[in-house]
Design an enzyme around this catalytic site. Sequence first.
Site, PDB file in Angstrom:
ATOM      1  N   GLU A 177       0.802  -1.236   0.000  1.00  0.00           N
ATOM      2  CA  GLU A 177       0.000   0.000   0.000  1.00  0.00           C
ATOM      3  C   GLU A 177       0.838   1.292   0.000  1.00  0.00           C
ATOM      4  OE1 GLU A 177      -2.730  -0.409   3.276  1.00  0.00           O
ATOM      5  OE2 GLU A 177      -3.478  -2.323   2.565  1.00  0.00           O
ATOM      6  N   GLU A 293      -6.272 -10.567  -1.100  1.00  0.00           N
ATOM      7  CA  GLU A 293      -7.080 -10.296   0.101  1.00  0.00           C
ATOM      8  C   GLU A 293      -8.572 -10.275  -0.255  1.00  0.00           C
ATOM      9  OE1 GLU A 293      -5.624  -6.955   2.412  1.00  0.00           O
ATOM     10  OE2 GLU A 293      -3.539  -7.432   1.960  1.00  0.00           O
TER      11      GLU A 293
HETATM   12  O1  G3I Z   1      -3.343  -8.810  18.966  1.00  0.00           O
HETATM   13  C1  G3I Z   1      -4.020  -7.734  19.629  1.00  0.00           C
HETATM   14  C2  G3I Z   1      -4.652  -8.236  20.901  1.00  0.00           C
HETATM   15  O2  G3I Z   1      -3.632  -8.645  21.771  1.00  0.00           O
HETATM   16  C3  G3I Z   1      -5.485  -7.094  21.517  1.00  0.00           C
HETATM   17  O3  G3I Z   1      -6.152  -7.578  22.641  1.00  0.00           O
HETATM   18  C4  G3I Z   1      -6.519  -6.605  20.513  1.00  0.00           C
HETATM   19  C5  G3I Z   1      -7.323  -5.422  21.069  1.00  0.00           C
HETATM   20  O4  G3I Z   1      -7.771  -4.584  20.025  1.00  0.00           O
HETATM   21  O5  G3I Z   1      -5.852  -6.174  19.353  1.00  0.00           O
HETATM   22  C6  G3I Z   1      -5.127  -7.216  18.705  1.00  0.00           C
HETATM   23  O6  G3I Z   1      -4.518  -6.721  17.567  1.00  0.00           O
HETATM   24  C7  G3I Z   1      -5.367  -6.468  16.480  1.00  0.00           C
HETATM   25  C8  G3I Z   1      -4.910  -7.321  15.297  1.00  0.00           C
HETATM   26  O7  G3I Z   1      -5.698  -7.002  14.180  1.00  0.00           O
HETATM   27  C9  G3I Z   1      -4.994  -8.817  15.564  1.00  0.00           C
HETATM   28  O8  G3I Z   1      -6.306  -9.230  15.640  1.00  0.00           O
HETATM   29  C10 G3I Z   1      -5.255  -5.000  16.124  1.00  0.00           C
HETATM   30  O9  G3I Z   1      -5.803  -4.205  17.183  1.00  0.00           O
HETATM   31  C11 G3I Z   1      -6.002  -4.712  14.839  1.00  0.00           C
HETATM   32  O10 G3I Z   1      -5.714  -3.375  14.429  1.00  0.00           O
HETATM   33  C12 G3I Z   1      -5.503  -5.660  13.772  1.00  0.00           C
HETATM   34  O11 G3I Z   1      -6.257  -5.400  12.600  1.00  0.00           O
HETATM   35  C13 G3I Z   1      -5.722  -5.968  11.404  1.00  0.00           C
HETATM   36  C14 G3I Z   1      -5.330  -4.832  10.450  1.00  0.00           C
HETATM   37  O12 G3I Z   1      -4.917  -5.366   9.217  1.00  0.00           O
HETATM   38  C15 G3I Z   1      -4.136  -4.040  10.992  1.00  0.00           C
HETATM   39  O13 G3I Z   1      -3.035  -4.900  11.118  1.00  0.00           O
HETATM   40  C16 G3I Z   1      -6.811  -6.807  10.793  1.00  0.00           C
HETATM   41  O14 G3I Z   1      -7.063  -7.945  11.629  1.00  0.00           O
HETATM   42  C17 G3I Z   1      -6.342  -7.284   9.423  1.00  0.00           C
HETATM   43  O15 G3I Z   1      -7.403  -7.956   8.784  1.00  0.00           O
HETATM   44  C18 G3I Z   1      -5.947  -6.088   8.573  1.00  0.00           C
HETATM   45  O16 G3I Z   1      -5.459  -6.576   7.348  1.00  0.00           O
HETATM   46  C19 G3I Z   1      -5.155  -5.603   6.345  1.00  0.00           C
HETATM   47  C20 G3I Z   1      -3.955  -6.114   5.551  1.00  0.00           C
HETATM   48  O17 G3I Z   1      -2.885  -6.406   6.406  1.00  0.00           O
HETATM   49  C21 G3I Z   1      -3.548  -5.100   4.475  1.00  0.00           C
HETATM   50  N1  G3I Z   1      -4.667  -4.757   3.633  1.00  0.00           N
HETATM   51  C22 G3I Z   1      -5.881  -4.318   4.328  1.00  0.00           C
HETATM   52  C23 G3I Z   1      -6.304  -5.360   5.363  1.00  0.00           C
HETATM   53  C24 G3I Z   1      -7.597  -4.960   6.054  1.00  0.00           C
HETATM   54  O18 G3I Z   1      -7.416  -3.796   6.795  1.00  0.00           O
END
Ligand code: G3I
Length: 391
Positions: A177, A293
């Site tokens: 991105e 994705e």
């Molecule tokens: O692991 C922590 C956990 O310990 C904590 O209790 C919890 C509380 O919010 O958060 C957890 O982390 C989260 C993580 O996902 C794991 O589930 C983060 O807050 C959350 O921001 C994170 O979101 C991910 C996001 O990327 C940011 O990394 C989404 O699951 C994931 O689907 C999303 O994926 C992205 C791709 O990498 C790139 N393209 C877009 C796509 C969708 O946004």
Amino acid sequence: MLARRDSLSSGLKLGARLTAGSVVEALLGREGHALAGSSAKGATAILGRNSLKAHASAQGLFVGAAVNLKLLRSEPNCACTLAEQHNMVVAESAMKWDHLRPAPDHFSFDEADELVVFAESHKMEIRGHNFVWHEELPAWFANTVTKENARKFLTDHIMTVGRRYKGKIHSWDVVNEAILPKDGRPDGLRKSPWFEVLGADYIEIAFRAARQADPHALLTYNDYGVEYDNEENDQRRALILQLMRRLKAANVPLDAVGIQSHSKAGSPYPIGKGLRDFMASAREMGLQIYLTELDVNEDDLPFNDVAQRDRAVADVYRDYLTTALSEPAVKAVVTWGISDRHTWLNNGPTHKRKQPNRPQRSLPFDDNYQPTDAFFAMGESFDARNTSGEG
Ligand code: G3I
């Protein structure tokens, strides 16, 4: 009967971290599905030769899913479905900086290692996601990484992670991105934290380090917003192609482009010429193409009936895959998640969703890991793949 035997044997091969107890639960769960079977389709028509991976591999395609490692450990149906249906996997978060880098001088590989063990024990290809992204940077990044040390942080990270999994990764999303036209630069580059410290060179630095770390992994530029025929996507496609041409001209090791494929049901915009032309241009540059994705946001559908929504979502899978798979350079289709229960589209505060009381049904498996219409649309689209340029 054949389908049930396949389910048992793949359940018994579950990855090392699943205990014997959870394997038994997994098998009971699947048998429970089969016996209770909310639909005949769910019970018998999805395993073995009817699995997604059977349909995909018959066309020389990989079919994968993104997985959250906590779910892989805790939900036997997640592990079973992943192994039964897919021949490729990507960590939804476990290989991002925030997960791998709890402190500037410390790496934490537990979840990423577990994914690799699971994938290897099920003979699945692994996509690495990702080396460079503007999101999911650790909290320490902002006051630790500077213009002076950024290059070393970036290359050390890629060398350490890339070498650890050397020879085990099908393809790395090296840069994710990087394009954001609204940041106003003529080259379209996003003013990301990496851009701020290294300028446009961060992209080239990352690809060169990735090649050095693992010469066999296919190095991918991954981005969103290239799927639809509209002005915004036209602009994004042009800028992404311009970036990739620039990298190729400078002999930067770029092997593939990832089209994220976050799609939409009820979109006013068609999927067609813009995507086809983009893919053809990528092929002409010698690149492979992965749909990295895939999912369908159905927030805009104006009806609540589940069967009707499932049909609309499946139509998007079918239409999108028919167009995308007409391009011979497309080698892999990866959904962003497995089950609707855990799609990122349902995560986060409900008030930010257009339909706060209506969890999305965006993936090929529903909340109970039962196949939805999208599952069958995927298999049918793989079967119907036609790369002749006709129809
Ligand atoms: O692991 C922590 C956990 O310990 C904590 O209790 C919890 C509380 O919010 O958060 C957890 O982390 C989260 C993580 O996902 C794991 O589930 C983060 O807050 C959350 O921001 C994170 O979101 C991910 C996001 O990327 C940011 O990394 C989404 O699951 C994931 O689907 C999303 O994926 C992205 C791709 O990498 C790139 N393209 C877009 C796509 C969708 O946004």
